[in-house]
Design a protein around this motif. Sequence first.
Motif, PDB file in Angstrom:
ATOM      1  N   UNK A 435       0.821  -1.213   0.000  1.00 18.03           N
ATOM      2  CA  UNK A 435       0.000   0.000   0.000  1.00 18.03           C
ATOM      3  C   UNK A 435       0.855   1.263   0.000  1.00 18.03           C
ATOM      4  N   UNK A 436       1.980   1.221   0.689  1.00 22.29           N
ATOM      5  CA  UNK A 436       2.767   2.451   0.831  1.00 22.29           C
ATOM      6  C   UNK A 436       3.905   2.562  -0.183  1.00 22.29           C
ATOM      7  N   UNK A 437       4.545   1.435  -0.481  1.00 25.14           N
ATOM      8  CA  UNK A 437       5.824   1.550  -1.197  1.00 25.14           C
ATOM      9  C   UNK A 437       5.775   1.076  -2.636  1.00 25.14           C
ATOM     10  N   UNK A 438       4.670   0.462  -3.068  1.00 26.61           N
ATOM     11  CA  UNK A 438       4.604   0.041  -4.468  1.00 26.61           C
ATOM     12  C   UNK A 438       3.832   1.089  -5.260  1.00 26.61           C
ATOM     13  N   UNK A 439       4.142   1.156  -6.558  1.00 24.26           N
ATOM     14  CA  UNK A 439       3.437   2.116  -7.396  1.00 24.26           C
ATOM     15  C   UNK A 439       2.155   1.501  -7.927  1.00 24.26           C
ATOM     16  N   UNK A 440       1.174   2.356  -8.173  1.00 24.53           N
ATOM     17  CA  UNK A 440      -0.057   1.888  -8.798  1.00 24.53           C
ATOM     18  C   UNK A 440       0.244   1.357 -10.182  1.00 24.53           C
ATOM     19  N   UNK A 441      -0.414   0.217 -10.540  1.00 23.68           N
ATOM     20  CA  UNK A 441      -0.170  -0.310 -11.886  1.00 23.68           C
ATOM     21  C   UNK A 441      -0.826   0.588 -12.919  1.00 23.68           C
ATOM     22  N   UNK A 442      -2.033   1.008 -12.663  1.00 26.04           N
ATOM     23  CA  UNK A 442      -2.694   1.964 -13.561  1.00 26.04           C
ATOM     24  C   UNK A 442      -3.584   2.863 -12.722  1.00 26.04           C
ATOM     25  N   UNK A 443      -3.816   4.042 -13.202  1.00 31.67           N
ATOM     26  CA  UNK A 443      -4.657   4.968 -12.442  1.00 31.67           C
ATOM     27  C   UNK A 443      -6.083   4.439 -12.423  1.00 31.67           C
TER      28      UNK A 443
END
Lengths: 486, 496
Positions: A435-443
């Motif tokens: 939740x905190x450290x990974x980037x969203x795959x797509x908006x």
Amino acid sequence: MSSGLLIALALGLPLAGAVLIGLLGRWPNVRETVTLVTALALAVCVWSLVPEVMDGARPVLRVGQMMPGFVIAFEVEPLGTMFAALASGLWIVNSVYSIGYMRGNREANQTRFYACFAIALAATMGVAFAGNLLTLFLCYEALTVSTYPLVSHKGDSATVRSARVYLGILIGASIGLLLPAILWTQHLAGTLDFEVGGILDGRVTGVATGFLLGLYVFGIAKAAIMPVHRWLPAAMVAPTPVSALLHAVAVVKAGVFTVTKVVTYTFGIDFLAGQSHVDWVTPLAAFTILAASAVALAQSNLKRLLAYSTISQLSYIVMAASVLAPMSLTGAAVHMVSHAFGKITLFFAAGAIYVASKKTELYQLHGIGRRMPWTMAAFTLGALSMIGVPPTAGFVSKWYILGGALQAENRIAVFTLVASTALNAAYFLPIIYRAWFRDEQQAPAPEHGEAPWPMVLALTVTAGLTLAFFLFNQPVIELARQLVVM
Amino acid sequence: MNLVPHLPALQVVLPLLVAPILVLLRDARLCWLAALATSVTGLCIAIAITGQVLDGETLRYAMGGWAEPHGIGLRVDELSTVLLLVVNGASTLALLGGRASLLEQVGEPRQNLLFAAWLLAVAGLSGILVSADAFNIFVFMEISSLASYILIAGGPSRRALPAVFKYLIAGTVGATFYLIGVGMVFMMTGTLNISDMELRLAEVGDTNVIIVAAGFITIGLALKAAVFPLHAWMPNAYAFSPHIVTAFIAACSTKVALYVLLRMDFFVFQKNLVNHEWQFAFVLMPLAAFGILFGSIAAVFEQNIKRALAFSSLAQIGYILLGASLITVAGFNAAVLHLFNHALAKGALFLAVAGIGMRFAHLRLDEVRGAGRRMPWTLTAFAVAGLSLVGIPGTAGFVSKWALILAVLDRGGLGVALLVLIIVSSLLAVVYVGRIVEALWFGEPAGKDQAVREAPPMMLVATWIAVAANLWFGLDASLPGELAGRAAEDFLRHLP
């Protein structure tokens, strides 16, 4: 106000609230006001009983005679006070949250929802204050029945199937096992009153004791000891406020509360400690803790993961009670409170995520902390409390349970505590990391931020409680100690 | 004039007198009002009698001042009052709520005849309960049966006719068997008065004639009470009669037959036949057990709501018989309690069903799905009454099941087996009530175009009074408990 009247109010207010809610369904704002006012009034009633009980008083309310020899009576004792104060206090927060959730989600049949919720709370108060086993059973069943419409709220066929599992296991176990156990107790002891030191000493021996205890432990399916735990994951089809207050606090705590009550007041701790056929409870609870944690590791749905985590945390309480050491019994009582704060926060967060983004699965949660910082911060605190990391509530109770296990030199309990802490960390930390450290795959398709403000407010409050309990836990521990001294 | 000593007679005479007057009235509303007023008065009389019985002794009344055993005597004890309350209460609630439903199902032109038959049934059933005379019981049994055949045949469905014919055959055979038995006893003792019979039989003693008479009477009444396997007439008779008639008949008619069965077997024969209690238990306990199982299982697989509830009645009659066949005070007490409590539960359920029946042409599960959303009050009542049928604590059904299980546990090894039986059938009850409630509340509605709305207000009022009674007597069972306890002591006083 006399304490008898306060007990009557604690039971009657939510019922009156339910009727009012039913009548005022046409005006949602008035209806929700009724819920909030009832919740506040209930909390005031219950909380004003606390000082008296801490001074050692045991207020009694006799309602009437059901059959010759069987009285419906309520008696306030420390454990029940703690449970009732907890449930009524959290109902306020949960009602604020419910309003946000039900409106944010545009749910149907909201009047039925709020009315049944209030009835469920009345039943919870009844369980907490029950003065004998028959009254307890009455309220226990009322709680099962009144939560069924909440679980099947959505009404589609998958939900109804799950609700059938819920009702089937809970009612099946209570009629099939708990009722015979109560009748057997009545047959043996000639009474069903809760008495300090138990009522069965000298009336049952050997294998029969173990068998009777088994009927109770499995018959009280709300405590979710394996293998009668399946109803809890099934109950996750309910709207999240139901999962949060009822299936993390009221219903499940009613289960472990009943088990604790039966162990202390029906069997008697000293009596059980001298019996040889009852030592299977600790290993069984330990197994449930570890197995449920292992199953939780494999879950991909957030609410189901939380459900399995609840199963495992409930068994902490049963295990702590079954160790039969004074300190662990205190730990069991404290854990009822600390787990409640942590778990309700986690469910609130899960519901907030669902309302804001319609996400329910773990793999969808990449980077969600940046969009919903308040929610995920609360979630993180709740998760840390589940693991037992200071400075959260979970640490306090685990400390006591571990202390009791060491006191009694119960190696199984000590090992289980250590191993399950590791397992808890293993399934909660990846979520936090994601939740905190990974980037969203797509908006996300419609952009979203936090959930509606009542929900955020509610989960912030409970997260705050999780922190506060680490520092200000004296009254709870005081009450829990009284339980042991008796 | 002081009417109080005449109450037992008025209980029967009043509906009997009003019935022919109703035939002459043409106005349907007036007929309904008169029938309702009579029924309410009957209920008040029953309550007054209950008060007297609770105060002290058994009420006795000599018709026309002719003393027993030569004159016609009436006799009201605890067990009779329990059932007087049930009969008059069921009739009152059914009439209160049922006007619209009866108008719809039976038709306006026949309302006067319908209500006349209704009052005759009430008079017959009440008459059985107050009679102190075995032959008068037979007469009143015939009155109530004939009136019930008329009521049941009044339904709109043509299938009511074969159903009622079946009931008529079974009922006549049962009544004839009873009459044969009573005749044999009369032959041996020269009396028809029940108390007198009990005394005189002692002189005749344990002869084959009396044993055969007891057999005829027991079997005949078991047929009327729909004891398994003599229940074949019941499901269809309940299913195809007008809904309101079902609510009335299902609550009381089989129970009154059971009353006579208990009265004859425990009161008359108990003392005079050696080992009678074991013969009674040996025959009826297995039948009760099979009835409980068969009824519950059949109810689980039944699609028609009324038939499912009828099969559940079969199981409940099994509970009552099981309690009686334990031959203990506790068991008999449980049986009487269950007579009362089951009438409350079944009456409330069938009233709710009558409410549903006003909005749906057929009561098959797949056709009434999702009705709960349109008629929440009716369906909530159904759900609560269903809880009472299952025996969830807080409802009347729990009290009697609790008493029954405690009574059963006194019987050692057999008791454990019976306990398992009761638990299993309770779980089956969870299933059959649960599936109906689930379909009604959460099923997808079958026909979207139907204008389904809440049942009429009077219907709701009657249903909810019945539901409230279920809750009240579930939380405070002191009234039926007191009556049942004393009835049990009284009926089993001959046993060591």
